[in-house]
Design a protein around this motif. Structure first.
Motif: not given
Length: 192
Positions: A138-155
């Protein structure tokens, strides 16, 4: 020279998920040579409050699938489908229990790689500013594509991959740095 969103994601994920599958195969072979059941290795963890190996690998595969699906703008079966969760499940009950052997974990990784191979570069390139939503419980996090990939997904990707490797390593599976990295992909440039 610039690197595209596709180059920074799909080939990296594909290669390293393949490496993870290879070190899971080594772990299974290790258990067989020691004439022990492989199941305890799947339940191994680095610390009591960390997820076991089988969950680390599942998080890895689901996170990659969830990342690429969102960046490629693929329709998700549901916003919080476990197969498309993106490193955002902090509760043990948020994981299905179907991956109970090395064979099923390896198949799960290979299925994820098969999915990645359906992603075309033009689906992901240019998504640096794409609005990305990740919903869980029920919680939604909002990102933009580059920060999503670089700062969240890759780490998160490298964390769960490294933890999986470390769990096997500390359990005695004979793995080395090359197992983690895989076959070298770098090109030697002659000195000028």
């Amino acid at each position: 020279m610039t690197i595209s969103m596709y180059q920074a994601s799909v080939p990296v994920f594909t290669r390293l998920l393949g490496n993870c599958a290879a070190f899971l195969q080594k772990a299974e072979a290790y258990a067989l040579t020691r004439d022990t059941d492989a199941y305890p290795l799947l339940e191994q963890r680095l610390a009591p409050d960390m997820f076991p190996l089988k969950i680390q690998v599942q998080i890895l595969a689901d996170g990659v699938r969830g990342c690429t699906a969102r960046l490629a703008r693929h329709e998700l079966p549901a916003p919080d489908d476990w197969r498309f969760a993106v490193f955002n499940r902090g509760y043990h009950q948020d994981f299905h229990e179907s991956e109970q052997s090395f064979a099923t974990l390896i198949a799960y990784l290979r299925d994820t790689v098969d999915y990645l191979q359906t992603i075309r570069p033009e689906e992901i390139n240019g998504t640096e500013e794409l609005p990305v939503e990740v919903t869980w419980r029920g919680n939604t996090r909002h990102f933009q594509g580059l920060p999503f990939l670089r700062d969240y997904v890759l780490p998160n990707f490298y964390f769960h991959l490294t933890i999986s490797y470390a769990i096997l390593r500390i359990a005695g599976v004979p793995l080395g740095k090359q197992d983690f990295e895989g076959v070298p992909v770098y090109v030697s440039v002659p000195a000028s």
